[in-house]
Design a protein around this motif. Sequence first.
Motif, short mmCIF file in Angstrom:
data_model
loop_
_atom_site.label_atom_id
_atom_site.label_comp_id
_atom_site.label_asym_id
_atom_site.label_seq_id
_atom_site.Cartn_x
_atom_site.Cartn_y
_atom_site.Cartn_z
N PHE A 41 15.12 -2.90 -9.10
CA PHE A 41 13.99 -3.83 -9.01
C PHE A 41 12.68 -3.05 -8.94
CE2 PHE A 41 10.76 -6.00 -6.53
CZ PHE A 41 10.63 -7.16 -7.26
N ARG A 42 11.69 -3.54 -9.67
CA ARG A 42 10.33 -3.00 -9.61
C ARG A 42 9.37 -4.19 -9.55
NH1 ARG A 42 11.07 2.24 -10.48
NH2 ARG A 42 12.25 3.03 -12.22
N TRP A 43 8.38 -4.09 -8.67
CA TRP A 43 7.37 -5.13 -8.58
C TRP A 43 6.56 -5.11 -9.88
CZ3 TRP A 43 7.41 -8.63 -4.81
CH2 TRP A 43 8.03 -8.30 -3.61
N PRO A 44 6.16 -6.27 -10.38
CA PRO A 44 5.27 -6.28 -11.55
C PRO A 44 3.97 -5.54 -11.20
CG PRO A 44 6.12 -8.48 -11.13
CD PRO A 44 6.53 -7.62 -9.96
N PRO A 45 3.38 -4.82 -12.16
CA PRO A 45 2.14 -4.08 -11.87
C PRO A 45 1.07 -4.98 -11.27
CG PRO A 45 2.95 -3.53 -14.05
CD PRO A 45 3.80 -4.68 -13.55
N GLY A 46 0.49 -4.54 -10.16
CA GLY A 46 -0.57 -5.29 -9.51
C GLY A 46 -0.12 -6.47 -8.68
N CYS A 47 1.18 -6.66 -8.54
CA CYS A 47 1.68 -7.80 -7.77
C CYS A 47 1.23 -7.68 -6.31
CB CYS A 47 3.20 -7.88 -7.83
SG CYS A 47 3.87 -9.29 -6.93
N PRO A 48 0.61 -8.72 -5.77
CA PRO A 48 0.12 -8.64 -4.39
C PRO A 48 1.23 -8.54 -3.35
CG PRO A 48 -0.10 -10.86 -5.22
CD PRO A 48 0.32 -10.01 -6.38
N PHE A 49 2.44 -8.88 -3.73
CA PHE A 49 3.53 -8.85 -2.76
C PHE A 49 4.22 -7.50 -2.68
CE2 PHE A 49 3.21 -13.26 -4.40
CZ PHE A 49 2.49 -13.73 -3.32
N ASP A 50 3.84 -6.57 -3.54
CA ASP A 50 4.32 -5.20 -3.47
C ASP A 50 3.70 -4.59 -2.21
OD1 ASP A 50 4.71 -2.45 -3.65
OD2 ASP A 50 4.20 -2.35 -5.78
N PRO A 51 4.50 -4.15 -1.25
CA PRO A 51 3.94 -3.62 0.00
C PRO A 51 2.93 -2.48 -0.20
CG PRO A 51 6.29 -3.99 0.23
CD PRO A 51 5.96 -4.21 -1.22
N THR A 52 3.01 -1.75 -1.29
CA THR A 52 2.06 -0.66 -1.50
C THR A 52 0.65 -1.16 -1.81
OG1 THR A 52 2.57 -0.45 -3.86
CG2 THR A 52 3.87 0.89 -2.33
N ASN A 53 0.50 -2.46 -2.09
CA ASN A 53 -0.81 -3.04 -2.38
C ASN A 53 -1.45 -3.72 -1.17
OD1 ASN A 53 -0.74 -2.26 -5.08
ND2 ASN A 53 0.39 -4.09 -5.66
N ASP A 54 -0.73 -3.83 -0.06
CA ASP A 54 -1.19 -4.51 1.15
C ASP A 54 -2.24 -3.67 1.87
OD1 ASP A 54 -1.48 -5.64 3.70
OD2 ASP A 54 0.67 -5.84 4.05
N LYS A 55 -3.48 -4.15 1.88
CA LYS A 55 -4.60 -3.37 2.42
C LYS A 55 -4.49 -3.09 3.92
CE LYS A 55 -8.79 -5.26 2.86
NZ LYS A 55 -10.01 -5.93 2.42
N TYR A 56 -3.74 -3.90 4.65
CA TYR A 56 -3.64 -3.70 6.10
C TYR A 56 -2.30 -3.12 6.56
CZ TYR A 56 -7.94 -6.42 6.62
OH TYR A 56 -9.23 -6.86 6.56
N LEU A 57 -1.34 -2.98 5.67
CA LEU A 57 -0.03 -2.49 6.09
C LEU A 57 -0.11 -1.10 6.73
CD1 LEU A 57 3.02 -2.88 6.27
CD2 LEU A 57 3.20 -1.90 3.98
N ILE A 58 -0.89 -0.21 6.14
CA ILE A 58 -1.00 1.14 6.69
C ILE A 58 -1.54 1.11 8.13
CG2 ILE A 58 -3.31 1.63 5.76
CD1 ILE A 58 -0.43 4.17 5.89
N PHE A 59 -2.45 0.19 8.39
CA PHE A 59 -3.00 0.08 9.75
C PHE A 59 -1.96 -0.49 10.71
CE2 PHE A 59 -6.81 -0.25 7.01
CZ PHE A 59 -7.41 0.94 7.40
#
Length: 130
Positions: A41-59
């Motif tokens: 499985f790979r998230w579609p490019p730019g998918c907001p539900f891909d955890p690597t795109n979550d702006k607050y997850l790192i915090f």
Amino acid sequence: AAIWGWCGGHEEKECSRKLARAVRKKLTKDILPLVKGLKDFRWPPGCPFDPTNDKYLIFETHKIRKKSGSPSSNWECGICHKQFKTEAYLDAHFDRKHANFSGSADVCLADYCELFDLCHEAADKPRKAK
């Protein structure tokens, strides 16, 4: 299958950390276990539900919650180790001192609260007037 239709651009506005946390919790509980079980499985490019795109997850991963009952500080910044009485103060600290720490992640999960029927449940409460 309907969730994939949401994997596109979205209107940008101020991002509620509290609401983003609620959406992240729902994603973690209901969606991520399903996709982790899919082979290749790979998230579609730019998918907001891909955890690597979550702006607050790192915090969120750099929040240290101290033992309850601690006399002064219940939260600690995992980046600089400054102590805070509340999670809200820690969130404000991240915004002020570590805003660039999230790198290229820029998706506000709060923008997708409608999809998870969470907008009314976890919206930030207005501050009390002094």
